[in-house]
Design an enzyme around this catalytic site. Structure first.
Site, PDB file in Angstrom:
ATOM      1  N   ASP A  26      22.447  36.622  60.680  1.00 44.68           N
ATOM      2  CA  ASP A  26      21.815  37.044  61.936  1.00 44.68           C
ATOM      3  C   ASP A  26      21.498  35.829  62.813  1.00 44.68           C
ATOM      4  O   ASP A  26      21.267  34.733  62.303  1.00 44.68           O
ATOM      5  CB  ASP A  26      20.523  37.805  61.602  1.00 44.68           C
ATOM      6  N   ASN A  74      26.488  48.439  64.893  1.00 44.56           N
ATOM      7  CA  ASN A  74      26.953  47.424  65.859  1.00 44.56           C
ATOM      8  C   ASN A  74      27.875  47.981  66.941  1.00 44.56           C
ATOM      9  O   ASN A  74      28.098  47.333  67.966  1.00 44.56           O
ATOM     10  CB  ASN A  74      27.644  46.250  65.153  1.00 44.56           C
TER      11      ASN A  74
END
Ligand code: FPP
Length: 256
Positions: A26, A74
């Site tokens: 991330d 996503n």
């Protein structure tokens, strides 16, 4: 390619190595923002970090590495960003495949990659076929992956077997269930690393991380280094894993 093994392995205890490390990569977007760059440049730098960490894991003789590259959630990102992520996935596979294969790495995908663009599917199929008989590190790339969807898929497959009377409900135990997950026949992650400081799991490997040790760093993924990986492993090696039980001292007292 000859891999230099000496320095990196010396700084960790070789007797207590994790068998499986999972990583939530991330912070690509924040890395780019800090540098006043478009988010896509963060993903490109993230790809370089991934290459670095795969190489470090090979040097450490890690049996299984799993990375979260693209989640089922996503898809909600702007189309340009999704397209870019798909583009660098193809680039990563095409550029790195020969070397990964030479290093005896077996590439595996967690998730339903048949929903990805054709070019990605073709690149992945090529990588899976080429490396299928490799016996070194298993490199799991989670793509269009969501843990809840993975569990539902397993439940559906088992329900069909029960309906067809091929399996009795009483025979469904944890090890049976695990065989219906993308990670079948692999050890569960011992260590889950998350970069960029968020304290959440984000629908990643929910079943498999039941007893994983969590290691979270504020470092953004593109800045994550081999030394950070080693630090995570050293910290892991200092932890006492009890798997819900107790560690008793010589007098039989519980030190929990
Ligand atoms: C999270 O950062 C990262 C991703 C959604 C994608 C991870 C992809 C890579 C590391 C690129 C290389 C991967 C492959 C397999 C080629 P973010 O965008 O959520 O960052 P932010 O939270 O700072 O916005």
């Amino acid at each position: 390619m000859v891999i230099e093994k000496k320095d990196i392995t010396e700084t960790v205890n070789n007797m207590n190595m994790p068998k499986h490390i999972a990583i939530i990569m991330d912070g690509n977007g924040r890395w780019a923002k800090k540098k006043l760059m478009p988010r896509t440049m963060g993903h490109r730098a993230g790809m370089s970090a991934l290459k670095r960490i795969v190489q470090a894991c090979v040097k450490l003789n890690l049996p299984v590495l799993t990375v979260f590259a693209f989640s089922t959630e996503n898809w909600k990102r702007p189309k340009d960003e999704v397209d870019y992520l798909m583009k660098i996935l193809v680039e990563f596979v095409n550029k790195e495949l020969t070397e990964l294969h030479e290093q005896n790495i077996r590439i595996n995908v967690l998730g339903d990659y048949y929903c990805l663009p054709r070019q990605c599917q073709d690149a992945i199929d090529k990588a899976l076929i080429l490396t299928t008989n490799n016996t070194g590190m298993i490199f799991n790339i989670a793509l269009n992956y969501g843990a809840r969807a993975e569990i539902i898929k397993a439940v559906r497959e088992i329900a069909v077997l029960v309906k067809e009377e091929k399996v009795l409900p009483k025979d469904i135990d944890e090890s049976f269930f695990s065989n219906f997950l993308f990670t079948r026949e692999m050890p569960d992650p011992d260590l889950l690393i998350r970069t960029a400081g968020e304290m959440r799991i984000s629908n990643f490997l929910l079943w498999q991380i039941a007893y994983s040790e969590l290691w979270i760093t504020d470092k953004l993924w593109p800045d994550f280094s081999e030394e950070d990986l080693l630090q995570a492993i050293r910290d892991y090696q200092r932890r006492e894993r009890r798997f819900g039980g107790l560690i008793l001292d010589k007098e039989g007292d519980n030190n929990a």
